[in-house]
Design a protein around this motif. Structure first.
Motif, short mmCIF file in Angstrom:
data_model
loop_
_atom_site.label_atom_id
_atom_site.label_comp_id
_atom_site.label_asym_id
_atom_site.label_seq_id
_atom_site.Cartn_x
_atom_site.Cartn_y
_atom_site.Cartn_z
N PRO A 51 0.85 -1.20 0.00
CA PRO A 51 0.00 0.00 0.00
C PRO A 51 0.88 1.25 0.00
O PRO A 51 1.89 1.30 0.71
N THR A 52 0.52 2.24 -0.77
CA THR A 52 1.35 3.45 -0.82
C THR A 52 1.48 4.09 0.56
O THR A 52 2.52 4.66 0.88
N TRP A 53 0.40 4.00 1.36
CA TRP A 53 0.46 4.61 2.69
C TRP A 53 1.36 3.82 3.65
O TRP A 53 1.81 4.34 4.66
N GLY A 54 1.67 2.58 3.30
CA GLY A 54 2.46 1.74 4.19
C GLY A 54 3.90 2.17 4.33
O GLY A 54 4.56 1.85 5.32
N VAL A 55 4.43 2.90 3.33
CA VAL A 55 5.83 3.33 3.42
C VAL A 55 5.99 4.59 4.25
O VAL A 55 7.11 5.06 4.48
N GLY A 56 4.88 5.15 4.71
CA GLY A 56 4.94 6.28 5.63
C GLY A 56 4.89 5.81 7.06
O GLY A 56 4.62 4.64 7.35
N THR A 57 5.16 6.71 8.00
CA THR A 57 5.09 6.38 9.42
C THR A 57 3.64 6.45 9.88
O THR A 57 2.94 7.41 9.60
N GLY A 58 3.20 5.41 10.58
CA GLY A 58 1.82 5.37 11.06
C GLY A 58 1.64 6.13 12.35
O GLY A 58 2.39 7.05 12.66
N GLY A 59 0.66 5.72 13.12
CA GLY A 59 0.38 6.41 14.38
C GLY A 59 -0.74 5.71 15.10
O GLY A 59 -1.20 4.65 14.70
N THR A 60 -1.18 6.30 16.18
CA THR A 60 -2.29 5.78 16.96
C THR A 60 -3.37 6.85 17.04
O THR A 60 -3.23 7.93 16.46
N ARG A 61 -4.42 6.57 17.79
CA ARG A 61 -5.45 7.61 17.99
C ARG A 61 -4.92 8.76 18.84
O ARG A 61 -5.54 9.81 18.93
N PHE A 62 -3.75 8.55 19.46
CA PHE A 62 -3.24 9.56 20.39
C PHE A 62 -2.12 10.42 19.81
O PHE A 62 -2.04 11.61 20.09
N ALA A 63 -1.26 9.82 19.02
CA ALA A 63 -0.14 10.60 18.50
C ALA A 63 0.50 9.91 17.32
O ALA A 63 0.35 8.70 17.12
N ARG A 64 1.21 10.70 16.57
CA ARG A 64 2.01 10.19 15.46
C ARG A 64 3.39 10.82 15.56
O ARG A 64 3.53 12.03 15.73
N PHE A 65 4.44 9.99 15.45
CA PHE A 65 5.81 10.47 15.56
C PHE A 65 6.49 10.32 14.20
O PHE A 65 6.77 9.20 13.77
#
Length: 425
Positions: A51-65
């Motif tokens: 998935p194109t979005w998979g190569v980016g850094t994910g996150g949670t409902r609380f924060a993304r780093f």
């Protein structure tokens, strides 16, 4: 991109040990009546979409780093996916997400992907986020919303995705909605399902004959009291109501804990409605962990059903990785998952189907189980490595990637977006 010279140098350093391992495994399999070259050919033909979005850094409902050198646009994403394909040789397609990956010239984007040895898999719509200056909000739902303006907007977006998919050569539209409720009485449960089916019917009518509609279910989140398409039964009801081009997508994390997912797979195969998979792993819920990192035996059991169904009329499932990478380099995680998924596929290809059928017919319970375990416990790593090397990939993709310095180079080229934000990418 990764230098072919580097791949060659790393492969040569591992060659003697690899040839010994491959030969040893070949002799072991021969004693079981299995030809290693047959399995290697299957491994070489295997592919799972990134998935194109998979190569980016994910996150949670609380924060993304934010991560170092993470992609800024679809062009960066394709470059990263190209690295994964160059090293693993088993990720030949990418799955784009609209509107995140919109461009003005889709023919040029298709050519750009081809330059990385990539094609396009299913196209994904997004009606779980409001876009800038959107006329109606998806806060209370999209295709199933009470607001007819929100439903109309969601339908139009999905039809736009179909047109983009046609331009990219995609064979399917994946539709997932987070529609549902968080309070009893918030909406009519039956009414929301009727709204969904009516809206999906408009989208289905816009499909060209060669394109499928993949309906993705999810038990919960962001709707925690009720979700419109919460399980495979709801997904199947929708697919059957819409028509033969609508099929049911299985995400391994979108089920209640301890659900027998392989049985769901067998049921969907039986009715000819299995669209394919979003691969990941989980411990507690929809964790989106790296595939094979927590429960590799379950992954194997899913593939046992898939391999058994090979050759059935209309059986042609699509495969994609769908993970969130919060604390790892996404490229490394995706390569590791691609390898583990291929491992489960090759292991399932080792099952002695004739002996298994005989044991099942004789009610030899432990005997049947031992046949499955014999395949699962076979270390097929030399086969996977041989398949990669023969196609110009890396014997050890992650080690070669780390030696390349690709991430450090991209960290210089792509400045980090500072500041934390909530929500998954």
């Amino acid at each position: 991109m990764i230098s072919k010279d580097l791949i060659g140098t790393k492969n040569e350093a591992a060659r003697v040990a690899h040839e010994d391992d491959y030969g040893s495994l070949g002799r072991q399999l021969a004693r079981r009546g299995v030809e290693i070259e047959t399995l290697t050919a299957r491994a070489m033909a295997w592919s799972v979409a990134i998935p194109t979005w998979g190569v980016g850094t994910g996150g949670t409902r609380f924060a993304r780093f934010p991560g170092l050198g993470e992609p800024r646009n679809i062009h960066d994403k394709l470059a990263d996916c190209g690295v994964i394909q160059a090293l693993t040789k088993g990720t030949r397609t990418v799955s784009p997400h609209i509107p995140w990956d919109k461009v003005s010239d889709y023919n040029a984007l298709r050519q750009e992907a081809a330059s990385y040895d990539l094609g396009f898999d299913a196209i994904n719509s997004n009606t779980f986020q409001d876009q800038l200056d959107q006329e109606a909000t998806y806060k209370f739902g999209s295709l199933a919303a009470a607001d007819p303006k929100a439903r109309a907007l969601a339908v139009a977006h999905n039809i736009e995705c179909i047109e983009i998919g046609k331009a990219l050569g995609s064979g399917a539209l994946t539709v997932w909605v987070g529609d549902g409720t968080n309070f009893p009485g918030q909406q009519s449960l039956g009414g929301m399902f009727r709204n969904y089916l009516e809206a999906m019917g408009e989208i289905y009518a816009a499909l060209p004959p060669q394109m499928s509609m993949f309906i993705e279910h999810k038990m919960y989140e962001p709707a925690f009291y009720s979700t419109v398409i919460s399980d495979w039964g709801s997904s199947l009801m929708a697919a059957q109501a819409l028509g033969p081009q609508a099929k049911c997508l299985v995400d391994l994390g979108h089920h209640a804990p301890n659900t027998n997912i392989e049985q769901i797979v067998a049921r969907l195969i039986h009715v000819g409605r299995l669209a394919g998979f979003h691969f990941n792993d989980s411990k507690y819920g929809d964790d989106d962990l790296d595939a094979g990192s927590v429960d590799p035996f379950r992954l194997f059991l899913v593939f046992n059903e898939l391999v058994e169904a090979e050759g059935a009329k209309g059986f042609d499932p699509a495969y994609m990785i769908d993970q969130s990478h919060n604390v790892t380099d996404p490229i490394e995680s995706l390569m590791g998952s691609a390898i583990e998924i291929a491992r489960a596929y090759v292991q399932a290809s080792l099952v002695d189907r004739k002996a298994l059928a005989e044991a099942q017919a004789a009610n030899d319970v432990l005997g049947a189980h031992r046949i499955l375990k014999a395949a699962y416990l076979t270390d097929v790593s030399p086969i996977l490595a041989e398949a990669r090397v023969r196609q110009g990939g890396a014997h050890d993709p992650i080690a070669t990637y780390r030696a390349s310095g690709y991430r450090a180079e991209k960290a210089e080229e792509r400045p980090m977006v500072k500041g934390a934000s909530s929500g998954i990418v």
